[in-house]
Design a protein around this motif. Sequence first.
Motif, PDB file in Angstrom:
ATOM      1  N   ASN A  69      -0.791   3.759  -7.766  1.00 54.63           N
ATOM      2  CA  ASN A  69      -2.148   3.617  -8.291  1.00 54.63           C
ATOM      3  C   ASN A  69      -2.279   2.601  -9.420  1.00 54.63           C
ATOM      4  O   ASN A  69      -3.371   2.418  -9.967  1.00 54.63           O
ATOM      5  CB  ASN A  69      -2.650   4.976  -8.789  1.00 54.63           C
ATOM      6  CG  ASN A  69      -2.859   5.947  -7.647  1.00 54.63           C
ATOM      7  OD1 ASN A  69      -3.494   5.622  -6.663  1.00 54.63           O
ATOM      8  ND2 ASN A  69      -2.309   7.144  -7.792  1.00 54.63           N
ATOM      9  N   ILE A  70      -1.178   1.952  -9.787  1.00 56.11           N
ATOM     10  CA  ILE A  70      -1.249   1.028 -10.916  1.00 56.11           C
ATOM     11  C   ILE A  70      -1.377  -0.413 -10.441  1.00 56.11           C
ATOM     12  O   ILE A  70      -1.120  -0.734  -9.277  1.00 56.11           O
ATOM     13  CB  ILE A  70      -0.008   1.162 -11.828  1.00 56.11           C
ATOM     14  CG1 ILE A  70       1.252   0.699 -11.072  1.00 56.11           C
ATOM     15  CG2 ILE A  70       0.138   2.584 -12.342  1.00 56.11           C
ATOM     16  CD1 ILE A  70       2.459   0.551 -11.957  1.00 56.11           C
ATOM     17  N   ILE A  99      -7.238 -11.972   1.721  1.00 53.37           N
ATOM     18  CA  ILE A  99      -7.614 -11.190   0.533  1.00 53.37           C
ATOM     19  C   ILE A  99      -6.404 -10.777  -0.294  1.00 53.37           C
ATOM     20  O   ILE A  99      -6.527  -9.989  -1.228  1.00 53.37           O
ATOM     21  CB  ILE A  99      -8.413  -9.932   0.923  1.00 53.37           C
ATOM     22  CG1 ILE A  99      -7.540  -8.956   1.725  1.00 53.37           C
ATOM     23  CG2 ILE A  99      -9.673 -10.280   1.697  1.00 53.37           C
ATOM     24  CD1 ILE A  99      -8.031  -7.528   1.703  1.00 53.37           C
ATOM     25  N   MET A 100      -5.246 -11.333   0.040  1.00 50.11           N
ATOM     26  CA  MET A 100      -4.005 -10.868  -0.593  1.00 50.11           C
ATOM     27  C   MET A 100      -3.705 -11.553  -1.921  1.00 50.11           C
ATOM     28  O   MET A 100      -2.546 -11.635  -2.352  1.00 50.11           O
ATOM     29  CB  MET A 100      -2.830 -11.018   0.377  1.00 50.11           C
ATOM     30  CG  MET A 100      -2.898 -10.081   1.575  1.00 50.11           C
ATOM     31  SD  MET A 100      -3.016  -8.340   1.113  1.00 50.11           S
ATOM     32  CE  MET A 100      -1.465  -8.105   0.272  1.00 50.11           C
ATOM     33  N   GLU A 101      -4.751 -12.057  -2.558  1.00 50.16           N
ATOM     34  CA  GLU A 101      -4.664 -12.563  -3.930  1.00 50.16           C
ATOM     35  C   GLU A 101      -3.547 -13.607  -4.065  1.00 50.16           C
ATOM     36  O   GLU A 101      -3.488 -14.548  -3.288  1.00 50.16           O
ATOM     37  CB  GLU A 101      -4.514 -11.381  -4.901  1.00 50.16           C
ATOM     38  CG  GLU A 101      -5.687 -10.415  -4.809  1.00 50.16           C
ATOM     39  CD  GLU A 101      -5.512  -9.148  -5.613  1.00 50.16           C
ATOM     40  OE1 GLU A 101      -4.398  -8.884  -6.118  1.00 50.16           O
ATOM     41  OE2 GLU A 101      -6.512  -8.407  -5.748  1.00 50.16           O
ATOM     42  N   PRO A 158       5.684   2.195   3.629  1.00 49.49           N
ATOM     43  CA  PRO A 158       4.347   1.596   3.589  1.00 49.49           C
ATOM     44  C   PRO A 158       3.309   2.531   4.195  1.00 49.49           C
ATOM     45  O   PRO A 158       3.587   3.253   5.156  1.00 49.49           O
ATOM     46  CB  PRO A 158       4.501   0.330   4.432  1.00 49.49           C
ATOM     47  CG  PRO A 158       5.949  -0.003   4.344  1.00 49.49           C
ATOM     48  CD  PRO A 158       6.662   1.315   4.270  1.00 49.49           C
ATOM     49  N   SER A 159       2.100   2.499   3.635  1.00 49.90           N
ATOM     50  CA  SER A 159       1.078   3.470   4.019  1.00 49.90           C
ATOM     51  C   SER A 159      -0.169   2.778   4.564  1.00 49.90           C
ATOM     52  O   SER A 159      -0.469   1.628   4.223  1.00 49.90           O
ATOM     53  CB  SER A 159       0.701   4.313   2.788  1.00 49.90           C
ATOM     54  OG  SER A 159      -0.335   5.214   3.095  1.00 49.90           O
ATOM     55  N   ARG A 160      -0.887   3.515   5.376  1.00 49.64           N
ATOM     56  CA  ARG A 160      -2.202   3.075   5.836  1.00 49.64           C
ATOM     57  C   ARG A 160      -3.222   3.386   4.752  1.00 49.64           C
ATOM     58  O   ARG A 160      -3.115   4.378   4.043  1.00 49.64           O
ATOM     59  CB  ARG A 160      -2.563   3.820   7.129  1.00 49.64           C
ATOM     60  CG  ARG A 160      -3.905   3.440   7.730  1.00 49.64           C
ATOM     61  CD  ARG A 160      -4.085   4.154   9.081  1.00 49.64           C
ATOM     62  NE  ARG A 160      -5.333   3.757   9.727  1.00 49.64           N
ATOM     63  CZ  ARG A 160      -6.496   4.377   9.578  1.00 49.64           C
ATOM     64  NH1 ARG A 160      -6.564   5.440   8.784  1.00 49.64           N
ATOM     65  NH2 ARG A 160      -7.570   3.958  10.205  1.00 49.64           N
ATOM     66  N   ILE A 161      -4.250   2.561   4.633  1.00 52.42           N
ATOM     67  CA  ILE A 161      -5.254   2.768   3.596  1.00 52.42           C
ATOM     68  C   ILE A 161      -6.091   4.020   3.857  1.00 52.42           C
ATOM     69  O   ILE A 161      -6.482   4.717   2.936  1.00 52.42           O
ATOM     70  CB  ILE A 161      -6.156   1.525   3.477  1.00 52.42           C
ATOM     71  CG1 ILE A 161      -5.417   0.456   2.672  1.00 52.42           C
ATOM     72  CG2 ILE A 161      -7.486   1.846   2.811  1.00 52.42           C
ATOM     73  CD1 ILE A 161      -6.184  -0.796   2.428  1.00 52.42           C
ATOM     74  N   THR A 170       0.834  -1.195   0.000  1.00 55.07           N
ATOM     75  CA  THR A 170       0.000   0.000   0.000  1.00 55.07           C
ATOM     76  C   THR A 170       0.874   1.252   0.000  1.00 55.07           C
ATOM     77  O   THR A 170       1.687   1.444   0.909  1.00 55.07           O
ATOM     78  CB  THR A 170      -0.929   0.018   1.227  1.00 55.07           C
ATOM     79  OG1 THR A 170      -1.715  -1.165   1.238  1.00 55.07           O
ATOM     80  CG2 THR A 170      -1.850   1.228   1.181  1.00 55.07           C
ATOM     81  N   GLY A 171       0.689   2.093  -1.009  1.00 55.25           N
ATOM     82  CA  GLY A 171       1.458   3.320  -1.109  1.00 55.25           C
ATOM     83  C   GLY A 171       2.267   3.338  -2.401  1.00 55.25           C
ATOM     84  O   GLY A 171       1.989   2.605  -3.351  1.00 55.25           O
TER      85      GLY A 171
END
Length: 400
Positions: free
Chosen positions: A229-230, A209-211, A162-165, A155-156
């Motif tokens: 974002n990709i 949920i981590m695919e 690393p970022s919080r959602i 995330t990020g």
Amino acid sequence: MTETRLPLEDVRVIELGTLLAGPFSGRLLGDFGAEVIKVEPPGMSDPMRNWGKSKDGVGLWWPIQSRNKKSITLNLREEEGQKVLKELVKEADVLIENFRPGTMEKWNLSYETLSEVNPKLIMVRTSGYGQTGPYKHRAGFGSVGEAMGGLRNVTGFPDRPPSRIGISIGDTLTALFATIGCLVALHERKHSGRGQVVDTALYESVFSIMESIIPDYLLAGYVRERMGNILPGVAPSNIYFTKDKTYIVIGANADGVFRRLCEAMNQPELADDPRFSTHNGRGENMKLLDSMIEEWTKSLPAKEALAILEEKGVPSGLIYTAKDILEDPHYQEREMIIKVDHPELGEFPMPGIVPKLSRTPGEVKHPGPEVMGKHNHEVYQKLLGFTEERLRELQEKNII
């Protein structure tokens, strides 16, 4: 035609614990008619009553998180309070708790003990690491579950930490899985006549949920990292700047959809360009393709670009704020912003009910109880048959 009876009206739930994961499960069950009795220690309210923004001294998160619930007070640290809980358990179908593993056992309220009182009881246990394993006694919050489950690492943006959602996704994901487990156990009980434990861990709920991150690593030697974002190898699927200085989302990675995007951009030839005509080609030339798309979006205001994309059947949309959500006619038509009467704040807006059931939809009857112990007399006298004298004694002893 809808029916007046809600689907879970015959289910009684005792909700222990605080904050998010456990109580969010109680909220979901209450939305569909379950009688949810929330237990708070006397003089020690759920911190959620005061979390988030407030209006006139009233917390604005609590009425949503605790909607449809009843509130009683009970001191589970004292033996007499534990005995009262057992009396409640006799009348219950489900008990939700999200304490650190071992806490209920310390209070002589293990599942083994409670199931002797009520063999049909379903105990929904939510914790950081689950009821077993070497980490079971560790304190666990949603943020740690998100980190250990692998979500924070992806995330990020790659050049930043690393970022919080932006929301407490670890807690709410866990609550969703716990609620699924609860409903499965209720269904199974119809056949066996017996309850069981639903053991839900924060880190496992996130990890689930981590695919494909595990086979990606073990079979392809690929470690998924932060990509902004990709979607790695999937294009176009990004946000794009517009003429009026806002962003829109476009997802057009399937061949047919990409062709429609090219038509929307008045560049139909791109769909047959060898660099972009296949899924792999678009993934390999992602940066170039994104720059070409953004060149088009920057020439138009967001609403105009979205109107063209909608006409061509290309999945796209604005990045909504709360204001956008409130103004959106689709949200309104599907009753996703509902208003409930609050005793102090009047008309209180909150998210509607998900999912939508065609014949027996859920309902929000009231916001979270504004006063701790508001339903003490109703529960202790009407349900358990306590006398006024016993209630006074329990109050004097600080049991309720």
